[in-house]
Design a protein around this motif. Structure first.
Motif, mmCIF file in Angstrom:
data_model
loop_
_atom_site.group_PDB
_atom_site.id
_atom_site.type_symbol
_atom_site.label_atom_id
_atom_site.label_comp_id
_atom_site.label_asym_id
_atom_site.label_seq_id
_atom_site.Cartn_x
_atom_site.Cartn_y
_atom_site.Cartn_z
ATOM 1 N N ASP A 88 -66.712 50.322 2.120
ATOM 2 C CA ASP A 88 -65.828 51.478 1.936
ATOM 3 C C ASP A 88 -64.616 51.121 1.081
ATOM 4 O O ASP A 88 -64.212 51.881 0.197
ATOM 5 C CB ASP A 88 -65.362 52.010 3.295
ATOM 6 C CG ASP A 88 -66.487 52.663 4.087
ATOM 7 O OD1 ASP A 88 -67.538 52.973 3.484
ATOM 8 O OD2 ASP A 88 -66.313 52.858 5.306
ATOM 9 N N ARG A 91 -65.579 50.723 -2.557
ATOM 10 C CA ARG A 91 -65.776 52.031 -3.188
ATOM 11 C C ARG A 91 -64.430 52.616 -3.631
ATOM 12 O O ARG A 91 -64.294 53.147 -4.735
ATOM 13 C CB ARG A 91 -66.475 52.966 -2.210
ATOM 14 C CG ARG A 91 -66.991 54.255 -2.835
ATOM 15 C CD ARG A 91 -67.773 55.075 -1.828
ATOM 16 N NE ARG A 91 -68.856 54.305 -1.213
ATOM 17 C CZ ARG A 91 -68.911 53.938 0.070
ATOM 18 N NH1 ARG A 91 -67.929 54.269 0.892
ATOM 19 N NH2 ARG A 91 -69.939 53.248 0.522
ATOM 20 N N ARG A 92 -63.416 52.506 -2.777
ATOM 21 C CA ARG A 92 -62.079 52.994 -3.138
ATOM 22 C C ARG A 92 -61.519 52.206 -4.326
ATOM 23 O O ARG A 92 -60.891 52.778 -5.223
ATOM 24 C CB ARG A 92 -61.124 52.844 -1.951
ATOM 25 C CG ARG A 92 -61.436 53.727 -0.754
ATOM 26 C CD ARG A 92 -60.416 53.470 0.349
ATOM 27 N NE ARG A 92 -59.093 53.954 -0.015
ATOM 28 C CZ ARG A 92 -57.967 53.485 0.508
ATOM 29 N NH1 ARG A 92 -57.983 52.487 1.372
ATOM 30 N NH2 ARG A 92 -56.801 53.992 0.152
ATOM 31 N N GLU A 95 -63.047 53.343 -7.528
ATOM 32 C CA GLU A 95 -62.555 54.659 -7.927
ATOM 33 C C GLU A 95 -61.202 54.550 -8.639
ATOM 34 O O GLU A 95 -60.858 55.392 -9.463
ATOM 35 C CB GLU A 95 -62.416 55.562 -6.698
ATOM 36 C CG GLU A 95 -63.755 56.005 -6.110
ATOM 37 C CD GLU A 95 -63.600 56.706 -4.763
ATOM 38 O OE1 GLU A 95 -62.448 56.756 -4.261
ATOM 39 O OE2 GLU A 95 -64.617 57.156 -4.213
ATOM 40 N N ALA A 198 -56.652 49.203 -1.799
ATOM 41 C CA ALA A 198 -57.914 49.706 -1.235
ATOM 42 C C ALA A 198 -58.291 48.969 0.046
ATOM 43 O O ALA A 198 -58.897 49.546 0.945
ATOM 44 C CB ALA A 198 -59.030 49.563 -2.272
ATOM 45 N N PRO A 203 -58.007 54.601 4.794
ATOM 46 C CA PRO A 203 -58.955 55.180 3.825
ATOM 47 C C PRO A 203 -58.762 56.670 3.584
ATOM 48 O O PRO A 203 -59.373 57.226 2.673
ATOM 49 C CB PRO A 203 -60.316 54.898 4.474
ATOM 50 C CG PRO A 203 -60.041 54.733 5.931
ATOM 51 C CD PRO A 203 -58.679 54.121 6.016
ATOM 52 N N GLY A 205 -56.238 58.080 2.420
ATOM 53 C CA GLY A 205 -55.359 58.334 1.284
ATOM 54 C C GLY A 205 -53.961 58.771 1.665
ATOM 55 O O GLY A 205 -53.204 59.239 0.809
#
Length: 274
Positions: A88, A91-92, A95, A198, A203, A205
């Motif tokens: 996870d 992935r952040r 991005e 990240a 997670p 935000g």
């Protein structure tokens, strides 16, 4: 040639949660993502050396080992923090950060310059993982960091040898110094800041990303691990890549100044709420 270590060689059963340092854990989470992101650099470097299958072979080998570093660090981080999901977090990170993989020419101005820049990076990572090894009391992380530090030193030699064997007009000493200094100055760019963000923020935000804030947060955890011998080794390796005598009078003076700056910067960061 001896067999390269694998994840199965790590003594995971020796993990001791009581010896996990929270600040080292934060830094390791970020480092795991940077290491695991190596395939983008493989693509970029293979574009730069498209007509050199010998160099590309070395790059692919390097990239595979870098990914393994990320896997080992990620597995340790998930042991140390069961609530942490590397997938996870990565992935952040992806991005928020990426490099231009479609470039066909080196951003360093020449292919020789590119290899010098890689030497600088490997100088930093070799000294960094040695510092982690010496700073941690957690036995599994100590083994992982020792293995990675040895790999990164070997990677430095790999890129240095490729530079010497390139068969092209090499950059001048001044150009090599310029590339080396330029690459060192990029240590506070978005990559590490975004990786730290990240890995170490919720997670959902709810915490906004600010490059300067998270670059300092990572720097505070990373620089504090270094001792004088780690800085001296880093400076001598960078100096050699730049074409200077690594243990000459000039580099000894640079090393002493670098250590003073390191201490001052650590003092600054210790006072900062990051």
């Amino acid at each position: 040639m001896s067999r390269h270590w694998t994840l199965d060689d790590i003594r995971w059963q020796d993990f001791d949660a009581s010896k996990v340092d929270p600040d080292i854990l934060r830094a390791v989470k970020a480092a795991a993502m940077v290491e695991f992101n190596a395939p983008d650099y493989v693509t970029y470097l293979c574009n730069v050396f498209a007509d050199r299958p010998d160099v590309k072979e070395a790059i692919h080998k390097w990239g595979g080992e870098e990914v393994q570093h990320g896997q080992a660090l990620a597995r340790w981080a998930e042991l140390a923090d069961p609530d942490f999901s590397f997938d996870d977090a990565f992935r952040r990170f992806r991005e928020g950060y990426s490099i231009p993989t479609d470039a066909i020419e080196s951003v360093r101005g020449s292919r020789g310059g590119e290899l010098i820049a890689r030497c600088v990076v490997e100088s930093g990572t070799s000294s960094y993982y040695t510092a982690i090894k010496d700073a941690t009391d957690e036995p599994v992380l100590k083994q992982i960091a020792s293995n990675i530090a040895a790999d990164e030193f070997r990677h430095y030699k790999l890129f240095y040898d490729q530079f010497n064997d390139l068969g092209e007009t090499p950059p001048s000493i001044l150009d090599r110094i310029r590339v080396a200094v330029g690459r060192v100055s990029e240590a506070d760019d978005d990559e590490l800041a975004c990786a730290y963000y990240a890995a170490n923020t919720p997670p959902d935000g709810s915490v906004p990303y600010k490059r300067e804030t998270f670059a300092k947060a990572y720097e505070k955890r990373a620089l504090g691990l270094y001792r004088r011998q780690h800085v001296e080794r880093l400076i001598s390796m960078v100096g050699k890549a730049a074409g200077l005598k690594p243990h000459g009078l000039l580099m000894r003076a640079v090393s002493a100044l670098a250590w003073r700056y390191w201490q001052f910067r650590n003092w600054q960061l210790a006072r900062a709420a990051v």
